[in-house]
Structure formats: structure tokens, C-alpha cells
Design an enzyme around this catalytic site. Structure first.
Site, PDB file in Angstrom:
ATOM      1  N   LEU A 142     -23.797  21.569  15.263  1.00 40.39           N
ATOM      2  CA  LEU A 142     -24.342  20.261  15.639  1.00 40.39           C
ATOM      3  C   LEU A 142     -23.302  19.138  15.626  1.00 40.39           C
ATOM      4  O   LEU A 142     -23.346  18.256  16.497  1.00 40.39           O
ATOM      5  CB  LEU A 142     -25.518  19.907  14.722  1.00 40.39           C
ATOM      6  CG  LEU A 142     -26.436  18.780  15.192  1.00 40.39           C
ATOM      7  CD1 LEU A 142     -27.024  19.097  16.565  1.00 40.39           C
ATOM      8  CD2 LEU A 142     -27.548  18.539  14.178  1.00 40.39           C
ATOM      9  N   VAL A 145     -21.770  18.486  18.966  1.00 42.89           N
ATOM     10  CA  VAL A 145     -22.587  17.681  19.876  1.00 42.89           C
ATOM     11  C   VAL A 145     -22.556  16.219  19.462  1.00 42.89           C
ATOM     12  O   VAL A 145     -22.442  15.320  20.301  1.00 42.89           O
ATOM     13  CB  VAL A 145     -24.039  18.196  19.885  1.00 42.89           C
ATOM     14  CG1 VAL A 145     -24.908  17.367  20.822  1.00 42.89           C
ATOM     15  CG2 VAL A 145     -24.088  19.672  20.283  1.00 42.89           C
ATOM     16  N   GLU A 146     -22.637  15.972  18.153  1.00 43.65           N
ATOM     17  CA  GLU A 146     -22.745  14.608  17.655  1.00 43.65           C
ATOM     18  C   GLU A 146     -21.453  13.818  17.810  1.00 43.65           C
ATOM     19  O   GLU A 146     -21.467  12.670  18.270  1.00 43.65           O
ATOM     20  CB  GLU A 146     -23.142  14.634  16.168  1.00 43.65           C
ATOM     21  CG  GLU A 146     -24.599  14.971  15.916  1.00 43.65           C
ATOM     22  CD  GLU A 146     -25.528  13.828  16.289  1.00 43.65           C
ATOM     23  OE1 GLU A 146     -25.037  12.718  16.580  1.00 43.65           O
ATOM     24  OE2 GLU A 146     -26.746  14.036  16.310  1.00 43.65           O
ATOM     25  N   SER A 147     -20.338  14.406  17.406  1.00 42.93           N
ATOM     26  CA  SER A 147     -19.117  13.611  17.261  1.00 42.93           C
ATOM     27  C   SER A 147     -17.855  14.337  17.673  1.00 42.93           C
ATOM     28  O   SER A 147     -16.765  13.782  17.507  1.00 42.93           O
ATOM     29  CB  SER A 147     -18.967  13.202  15.799  1.00 42.93           C
ATOM     30  OG  SER A 147     -18.809  14.370  14.991  1.00 42.93           O
ATOM     31  N   TYR A 251     -29.476  16.663  24.580  1.00 44.14           N
ATOM     32  CA  TYR A 251     -28.943  16.878  23.231  1.00 44.14           C
ATOM     33  C   TYR A 251     -29.209  18.298  22.732  1.00 44.14           C
ATOM     34  O   TYR A 251     -28.288  19.021  22.344  1.00 44.14           O
ATOM     35  CB  TYR A 251     -29.573  15.842  22.300  1.00 44.14           C
ATOM     36  CG  TYR A 251     -29.159  15.917  20.858  1.00 44.14           C
ATOM     37  CD1 TYR A 251     -27.973  15.335  20.425  1.00 44.14           C
ATOM     38  CD2 TYR A 251     -29.970  16.541  19.908  1.00 44.14           C
ATOM     39  CE1 TYR A 251     -27.603  15.374  19.090  1.00 44.14           C
ATOM     40  CE2 TYR A 251     -29.613  16.584  18.574  1.00 44.14           C
ATOM     41  CZ  TYR A 251     -28.427  15.999  18.175  1.00 44.14           C
ATOM     42  OH  TYR A 251     -28.062  16.048  16.855  1.00 44.14           O
TER      43      TYR A 251
END
Length: 544
Positions: A142, A145-147, A251
Site C-alpha cells: 500500500l 500506492v500512497e507515497s 486507488y
């Protein structure tokens, strides 16, 4: 039992001639050659034709088994990606939204390489914590995807860190955010908070991970409302049928696409940058506030390396009230622990004795030494903001020049502001009531560009006196009017006896750094009476 010899096998049999005569049998088959019958009763020896060994199979050969292959557990794998690969659990539907994200990742292997290298120090601790909690290992992907696994990532929505917490949610899940420290960028603390939040969302959505993930991106209220709307309309309530913002609709497919590529790397022609399945960092707790430069020296690391592993620290030291936690490579962690035992906390910060001058306040003094008002109050047992000229204050100071703390919040912003861009640079001083939107309109620049030039998000609040950089194609005029009617003029100031950079900055409501930049000087150089300084000041805000 068939006997096997080294090259050929010979079988010799002795039979009675009389027996052969009586049987009238001919030697046949694979083994026997014809022999003339004997008429006497003497023994005759018959020899068999040699048979190649490869045509003879031993009993042992027919029962021999292949050695059994030992299946390694995920934790026993040499490569951390393989450890994750063996435990992936999310179903990946073959839908367009997943396909498009998968196609992008698969066609950008250099991006996955960059992300994996950033993830290398932290991924193992995330995997271990997911396994300890028995949560889906897919969630280890994850932060990509986030950062893109950047601890200093800062989004347009004021989200920060590898897990991209916004301030409200961060505080709700126990992360401190203050002048000294931002727990959202502390990978250790933020990982525990993020998994707490994901577990809470999983329970809130009755065990539906797709809904929980969507809510992590856009909020449980928005996802919950979308589910209720579909129920009322008689529509399916799975993630793929919900009416959600565009970012959220992409997302979850991003995470599933990454999981699919990892599970089927050969199929998609992707070779993941190898990460050893071993802890890269260890946690060491210091018992008190410590200068990061001193901590780096004690751990035998460069200051930048130590700050990269411990990106939650905004300034040159840990926060006075903690945390004082450090993530360090094993060898350096051992050295640091020994150094802490051999030294005293009083030696972990440098101090200076400051004599209060007329017109100074705790705020101006704290800015001068790059510390906070509350720290000066605590150290000097001051309960109010009242100080008197002539008093002496004990103030903590950085061991090195502030420019050496390259990953502190101020230095990162200054480095971003100093990057050369198209157009002409204007140094703008924020006035009371200003917003980034107002300033962007006044200078006819894009709001997001203005925020990016200054390491901010478009919705961030501004404080009076804050310095912003504006890059514009327009000709800079000698008078610039902001949306709040401030008037900026360039003035020449002659240094007087007793002047200091701090006094001049306070008088004209500018910063010491601005004076240094405008005049190409350094604060450790003494000013000379009669020296001329070039200043850009708001003439409506100049002190009398």
C-alpha cells in the site's frame, strides 16, 4: 533377481546332455544360441550370449525415489518479495480498472525499481507487523500506492509520510505533530498507526477489505454513503459498483495490480529489485532530547543518513518531550546504544547564554536560535511571555550550522525554494490574512505550482512573516501589491552602531535569512557601522 555386471552379463548353465536329448528343446529367445546335441552322457556346458547392461534393470533401480524437495516457509525465504508473494490473499478481478493500472506498472519497471530501493530499509518491519497482526500481507504494497515509499512525501491534501496521513486522522491514531516532530513521517510510528486505522476500517465495514481500503483513501463517511445509496437503489454494494471519487476508483485497482504483478512476475516480465529477508533497521530509544548531529556522530553515520532513516524529526534535535526513538542499521544501533550509556543527557545538546535586548521577545529569540518558545520557557522556568532587557536566558542551539541539517523541515523547504525555475524569482513576505490562493491570483501563477515551489499544499495556512518564493514570467515591478494591500518596496538601509541582523530583521518585519539572501552575507559575519543593506519590506508594517 537379475545380476548386473559392469559392461555385459554372462550366464553359464551346466545341464546334462541326456536331459537335453529328452526334452528336444531348442535354445530360443533372447539368451540362447543353438548347440549340437551330444549323444553321450557327459555334461555339456552351454554359454549364453552377452547382453548389454542397459537392457537389464535392477530391482534397486525400479524402487529408487527422487529426493524430496523441502518447501521453505515465507519467513525462511532469502528474498523479502518472495516472502510476500507466498502469502498474497486478495482476489484480483480481471476488470478494466485493474488492467489499466497493471499495464502502467508493467510498462514502467524503472519506477518499480526506484520504489523498491526506497522501500528497502522499511519493508521488513512492515511485513513483520502485518504478520504479527495476521492482516493481509498485500497491505505491505500500500505505501507504493500512497507515497512511492517516500517518507517525505507531501500531498495536495496535506497528507504526509509513507502512509499519507492527514493531520486530523494522524492525531486520532496517536501520532504527534508539532514544531519539532511530525509522527506522520516517522515510518515506525506511522506504520503502527496506519495498521490500527486499517483494522478499524475493516471492522467498520464488516470484514470487507475493498471497502476498508477505499475508506482509507477517501474516508469512511464517503464510502458508507455510497454503499447506502446503492442499497436504496437496489444496486450491488461491492467496491466496483460504488460511485466514488476518481482517485478512489483508481486507488484500490492500483494495489490489486501491484499484487498481481508480484504474484505473476515472470508472466509480466518484471524482475523486482531484490530485498534481503532480514531486518534492515533496529529501534534504539534515547532517554532524553538529543541533537541529531551528535546522534549521527555517536552512531557513526552521516547526518543525512540518520535523518533519512528518522524522517519524523522536523528540526535539528528530537522533540523536548519525545519521542527520542531512532531507527538505525544493526551495526550502527549497537554503537549508538553504547555511546548513550557512556555519556550523560546534559551533554547531548549545546547551550548558549543569551542576554535579552530591548525590544526582543521570546518569539524573536526562539526564531534566532531555531528553537521554540515553550523550550525556552521550560529551561528558564518562565510561566509567561514577559521578559526584560538585561536578563539572561539559557537557549539550546544546534551543534552544527543549520544548513548541515539538510533534511530538516526548514532546509528541505529552502532547498525546494532555491531550485531554479522558469521566469523571475520574487521573494514574498506573507501578510496577515494572506492565502496561497490570493497570492497566486495576485501574481497570475498556478495555485498548485505556488504550493509546490514552497513545499506546501494548496490548502495550507500561512503565517505572517513567512517567506514564499514566486516564479513568474511577468516583469517584477518595484511596487507589488498583495491581495491584502501590503506594499513591498526595495529600500537601502545603512547599518548603525549596535545593529545586528536580528534587530534589523525585527525592525523591518523580515527574516534574517532574507537579509542574508538579498545581500549575499552570512549571519556569523559582524556588521559594520555604515554598511549598506538592501531590504524588501512592506512599508505598511515597518516598526517605528
Amino acid at each position: 533377481m537379475v545380476i548386473t555386471r559392469s559392461r555385459t552379463t554372462w550366464l553359464k548353465l551346466s545341464v546334462l546332455t541326456s536331459a537335453i536329448a529328452l526334452s528336444g528343446c531348442q535354445s530360443t529367445g533372447l539368451f540362447f544360441a543353438e548347440k549340437k546335441q551330444e549323444t553321450n552322457h557327459e555334461k555339456t556346458s552351454l554359454e549364453l550370449i552377452p547382453v548389454p547392461e542397459e537392457t537389464i534393470v535392477t530391482a534397486e533401480a525400479t524402487t529408487k525415489k527422487e529426493p524430496e524437495r523441502v518447501q521453505l516457509t515465507p519467513q525462511e525465504q532469502d528474498d523479502l518479495w518472495q516472502r510476500i508473494r507466498q502469502q498474497l490473499v486478495f482476489d484480483v478481478p480481471n476488470v478494466q480498472r485493474v488492467q489499466s493500472q497493471r499495464n502502467w506498472y508493467a510498462s514502467h519497471p524503472e519506477y518499480l525499481d526506484r520504489v523498491a530501493k526506497r522501500a528497502e530499509p522499511y519493508l521488513h518491519l512492515i511485513v513483520e507487523e502485518l504478520e504479527r497482526r495476521e492482516m493481509p500481507i498485500d497491505l505491505a504494497l500500500l505505501p507504493i500506492v500512497e507515497s512511492a515509499f517516500d517518507p517525505f512525501a507531501y500531498s495536495h491534501g496535506s497528507a504526509s509520510g509513507v502512509w499519507q496521513f492527514i493531520p486530523g486522522t494522524a492525531r486520532q491514531y496517536g501520532l504527534d505533530i508539532n514544531w519539532w516532530y511530525d509522527g506522520r513521517r516517522d515510518v515506525f510510528a506511522a506504520t503502527h498507526a496506519a495498521l490500527d486505522y486499517l483494522e478499524a476500517l475493516y471492522r467498520y465495514f464488516d470484514g470487507n477489505w475493498m471497502h476498508a481500503l477505499a475508506a482509507y483513501n477517501s474516508g469512511e463517511g464517503r464510502v458508507g454513503n455510497a454503499i447506502r445509496r446503492n442499497k436504496r437503489a437496489g444496486k450491488p454494494t461491492d467496491f466496483w459498483n460504488l460511485d466514488l471519487p476518481r482517485e478512489t476508483r483508481a486507488y484500490v485497482p492500483k494495489l490489486l495490480a501491484l499484487a498481481d504483478i508480484l504474484a505473476n512476475s515472470e508472466k509480466y516480465g518484471i524482475t523486482w529489485y531484490p530485498i534481503e529477508n532480514q531486518p534492515m533497521l533496529e529501534v534504539v530509544e534515547a532517554p532524553a532530547q538529543i541533537d541529531l548531529a551528535l546522534a549521527a556522530d555517536m552512531a557513526d553515520l552521516s547526518l543525512e543518513e540518520l535523518h533519512q532513516f528518522n524522517s519524523g524529526y522536523n528540526r535539528w534535535a528530537t522533540a523536548p518531550d519525545g519521542p527520542h526513538r531512532f531507527l538505525l542499521p544493526a551495526e550502527n544501533a549497537e554503537r549508538f546504544s553504547l555511546a548513550l550509556q557512556e555519556t550523560e543527557p546534559k551533554d547531548w545538546l549545546s547551550w548558549t547564554r543569551h542576554k535579552v535586548k530591548s525590544g526582543e521577545s521570546l518569539l524573536t529569540i526562539s526564531k534566532k536560535y531555531n528553537t521554540s518558545v515553550d523550550v525556552i520557557q521550560q529551561l528558564n522556568d518562565i510561566s509567561s511571555h514577559i521578559i526584560r532587557a538585561g536578563e539572561h536566558l539559557l537557549v539550546p542551539v544546534a551543534t552544527l550550522g543549520l544548513e548541515n541539517y539538510t533534511l530538516s523541515q526548514d532546509q528541505r523547504r529552502e532547498n525546494r525554494q532555491d531550485q531554479k525555475r522558469d521566469g523571475k524569482r520574487i521573494d514574498y513576505i506573507v501578510q496577515s490574512g494572506d492565502t496561497l490562493w490570493d497570492i497566486s491570483r495576485a501574481y497570475d501563477v498556478n495555485l498548485r505550482d505556488l504550493a509546490r515551489w514552497n513545499s506546501m499544499a494548496p490548502g495550507d495556512y500561512l503565517r505572517p512573516g513567512q517567506e514564499l518564493v514566486v516564479w513568474t514570467e511577468a516583469e517584477a515591478s518595484s511596487v507589488v501589491r498583495s491581495s491584502v494591500n501590503s506594499i513591498i518596496r526595495t529600500v537601502n538601509y545603512r547599518v548603525r552602531s549596535g545593529d545586528s541582523l536580528a534587530r534589523i530583521a525585527n525592525k523591518f518585519n523580515v527574516t534574517i535569512r532574507q537579509i542574508e539572501q538579498w545581500n549575499n552575507i552570512q549571519r556569523n559575519r559582524y556588521l559594520q557601522p555604515g554598511q549598506m543593506l538592501r531590504l524588501k519590506v512592506d512599508v505598511t508594517e515597518v516598526s517605528s
